[in-house]
Motif scaffolding. Sequence first.
Motif, PDB file in Angstrom:
ATOM      1  N   GLU A 139      14.946 -33.260 -11.716  1.00 54.35           N
ATOM      2  CA  GLU A 139      15.526 -32.936 -13.013  1.00 54.35           C
ATOM      3  C   GLU A 139      14.709 -33.567 -14.140  1.00 54.35           C
ATOM      4  O   GLU A 139      14.437 -32.931 -15.161  1.00 54.35           O
ATOM      5  CB  GLU A 139      16.982 -33.443 -13.052  1.00 54.35           C
ATOM      6  N   TYR A 140      14.298 -34.778 -13.912  1.00 53.31           N
ATOM      7  CA  TYR A 140      13.486 -35.470 -14.917  1.00 53.31           C
ATOM      8  C   TYR A 140      12.154 -34.753 -15.112  1.00 53.31           C
ATOM      9  O   TYR A 140      11.713 -34.548 -16.234  1.00 53.31           O
ATOM     10  CB  TYR A 140      13.291 -36.927 -14.474  1.00 53.31           C
ATOM     11  N   TYR A 142      11.521 -31.572 -14.428  1.00 57.80           N
ATOM     12  CA  TYR A 142      11.771 -30.260 -15.012  1.00 57.80           C
ATOM     13  C   TYR A 142      12.007 -30.375 -16.508  1.00 57.80           C
ATOM     14  O   TYR A 142      11.463 -29.587 -17.300  1.00 57.80           O
ATOM     15  CB  TYR A 142      12.973 -29.618 -14.300  1.00 57.80           C
ATOM     16  N   LYS A 143      12.814 -31.396 -16.941  1.00 58.32           N
ATOM     17  CA  LYS A 143      13.072 -31.596 -18.349  1.00 58.32           C
ATOM     18  C   LYS A 143      11.784 -32.010 -19.068  1.00 58.32           C
ATOM     19  O   LYS A 143      11.539 -31.631 -20.199  1.00 58.32           O
ATOM     20  CB  LYS A 143      14.143 -32.653 -18.569  1.00 58.32           C
ATOM     21  N   GLN A 147       9.856 -29.957 -22.206  1.00 57.89           N
ATOM     22  CA  GLN A 147       9.536 -30.562 -23.497  1.00 57.89           C
ATOM     23  C   GLN A 147       8.052 -30.526 -23.760  1.00 57.89           C
ATOM     24  O   GLN A 147       7.617 -30.475 -24.904  1.00 57.89           O
ATOM     25  CB  GLN A 147      10.053 -32.018 -23.529  1.00 57.89           C
TER      26      GLN A 147
END
Length: 151
Positions: A139-140, A142-143, A147
């Motif tokens: 998740e980190y 992907y985020k 960005q």
Amino acid sequence: MSPGSRSSGAGGGPACPAPNPRPVATMLSRLLKEHQAKQNERKELQEKRRREAIAAATCLTEALVDHLNVGVAQAYMNQRKLDHEVKTLQVQAAQFAKQTGQWIGMVENFNQALKEIGDVENWARSIELDMRTIATALEYVYKGQLQSAPS
């Protein structure tokens, strides 16, 4: 005194006739027979009393033996009952020991199963924690990619 007369006593009284041996012998014979008859009666009475004493002693002995035998028989019956109870108790104790052994085996198996469940639970927690870590990392990432991508 005249020369032809004799007197047996000093007083010159009448002469005593010579005793007749017949009545004395008859009297002695009669006394002897009476004595023997009395002796026989005493012997018979003594024999009768001896037989009665033997019979009474026999009855007493039998009564004493019977009385003792009752106690002995009761003790024997009690001993047989005790022996039977001991055998029954031994059989039951052996069955109880066998059943107790089975119960102990079952409890040990149950404890082992619980340990295994605990191990599986710990393994599952460990996997879950690893999966969360991986999910958080993904998740980190992907985020972070979202960005950094040009818009």
